[in-house]
Design a protein around this motif. Structure first.
Motif, PDB file in Angstrom:
ATOM      1  N   VAL A  84       0.839  -1.204   0.000  1.00  0.00           N
ATOM      2  CA  VAL A  84       0.000   0.000   0.000  1.00  0.00           C
ATOM      3  C   VAL A  84       0.871   1.249   0.000  1.00  0.00           C
ATOM      4  O   VAL A  84       0.596   2.211  -0.732  1.00  0.00           O
ATOM      5  N   ALA A  85       1.928   1.247   0.791  1.00  0.00           N
ATOM      6  CA  ALA A  85       2.821   2.406   0.831  1.00  0.00           C
ATOM      7  C   ALA A  85       3.500   2.633  -0.521  1.00  0.00           C
ATOM      8  O   ALA A  85       3.618   3.777  -0.977  1.00  0.00           O
ATOM      9  N   LEU A  86       3.951   1.558  -1.163  1.00  0.00           N
ATOM     10  CA  LEU A  86       4.597   1.707  -2.475  1.00  0.00           C
ATOM     11  C   LEU A  86       3.599   2.170  -3.535  1.00  0.00           C
ATOM     12  O   LEU A  86       3.942   2.999  -4.391  1.00  0.00           O
ATOM     13  N   PHE A  87       2.381   1.648  -3.483  1.00  0.00           N
ATOM     14  CA  PHE A  87       1.365   2.099  -4.442  1.00  0.00           C
ATOM     15  C   PHE A  87       1.059   3.578  -4.240  1.00  0.00           C
ATOM     16  O   PHE A  87       0.886   4.319  -5.214  1.00  0.00           O
ATOM     17  N   ALA A  88       1.002   4.033  -2.986  1.00  0.00           N
ATOM     18  CA  ALA A  88       0.735   5.447  -2.724  1.00  0.00           C
ATOM     19  C   ALA A  88       1.932   6.312  -3.112  1.00  0.00           C
ATOM     20  O   ALA A  88       1.769   7.413  -3.651  1.00  0.00           O
ATOM     21  N   LEU A  89       3.133   5.827  -2.870  1.00  0.00           N
ATOM     22  CA  LEU A  89       4.347   6.580  -3.167  1.00  0.00           C
ATOM     23  C   LEU A  89       4.515   6.798  -4.669  1.00  0.00           C
ATOM     24  O   LEU A  89       4.901   7.884  -5.113  1.00  0.00           O
ATOM     25  N   TYR A  90       4.211   5.797  -5.447  1.00  0.00           N
ATOM     26  CA  TYR A  90       4.385   5.891  -6.903  1.00  0.00           C
ATOM     27  C   TYR A  90       3.111   6.302  -7.631  1.00  0.00           C
ATOM     28  O   TYR A  90       3.060   6.271  -8.856  1.00  0.00           O
ATOM     29  N   ASP A  91       2.086   6.648  -6.916  1.00  0.00           N
ATOM     30  CA  ASP A  91       0.813   7.096  -7.491  1.00  0.00           C
ATOM     31  C   ASP A  91       0.303   6.149  -8.577  1.00  0.00           C
ATOM     32  O   ASP A  91      -0.007   6.561  -9.707  1.00  0.00           O
ATOM     33  N   VAL A  92       0.219   4.878  -8.249  1.00  0.00           N
ATOM     34  CA  VAL A  92      -0.271   3.875  -9.193  1.00  0.00           C
ATOM     35  C   VAL A  92      -1.795   3.968  -9.218  1.00  0.00           C
ATOM     36  O   VAL A  92      -2.450   3.927  -8.182  1.00  0.00           O
ATOM     37  N   GLU A  93      -2.329   4.098 -10.405  1.00  0.00           N
ATOM     38  CA  GLU A  93      -3.778   4.178 -10.570  1.00  0.00           C
ATOM     39  C   GLU A  93      -4.397   2.794 -10.441  1.00  0.00           C
ATOM     40  O   GLU A  93      -3.861   1.819 -10.982  1.00  0.00           O
TER      41      GLU A  93
END
Length: 172
Positions: free
Chosen positions: A43-52
């Motif tokens: 979740v943190a990596l998805f939020a950090l890289y702004d993955v849609e």
């Protein structure tokens, strides 16, 4: 044979769902820790890289293209580390169980020889054992050489440094 497959099953299940392999080994805290680490890290990596977010049911091929390597690689590494940890914990459980079985068998043999007529003089103290609580706790035995109480997890007596009988069984 069945117990030998348990670490492999735990590793495979840890790859399927974070923490599931540790749950099969009854390591509740480790299972929760791995699950929170992998899910939280993802979740943190998805939020950090702004993955849609992508609907995987609409187009399964678009899912792999939508997740960047900077996110997928660390999450895959965490999954692999979780599976490796589940495998190693399972192997350690098997080794501990085999050591306790060998210690119990050595104590039974020693008690049987001490009760028999062929036992040497009465100066030797018969082995004693105390299992306190659940499985996996310390098994204490009496050293057949010096008579002092020692830990069965060791391969030698920490008082007289003589090898314990079950240490020879592990070397075979």
């Amino acid at each position: 044979m069945r117990s030998q497959l348990r670490p492999v099953l735990a590793a495979v299940l840890a790859l399927v769902l974070p923490g599931l392999g540790h749950l099969t080994l009854r390591r509740w805290g480790r299972a929760l820790l791995w699950h929170l680490t992998i899910v939280g890290g993802g979740v943190a990596l998805f939020a950090l890289y702004d993955v849609e977010p992508v609907n995987p049911f609409a187009d399964p091929a678009a899912v792999s293209a939508a997740i960047p390597t900077d996110v997928a690689l660390p999450v895959a590494l965490l999954f692999a580390l979780s599976a490796l940890d589940a495998f190693l914990v399972g192997r350690a459980d098997i080794a501990e169980r085999e050591r306790a079985d060998a210690a119990a068998e050595a104590m039974r043999r020693r008690a049987a020889s001490a009760d028999g007529d062929d036992a040497p003089g009465g100066d030797q103290i018969p082995p004693s054992a105390a299992i306190s609580g659940k499985d996996g706790e310390t098994l204490e035995v009496t050293c057949p050489n010096c008579g002092q109480e020692t830990d069965a997890d060791l391969d030698f007596c920490h008082w007289c440094t003589e090898p314990l009988p079950w240490a020879e069984a592990d070397d075979r």
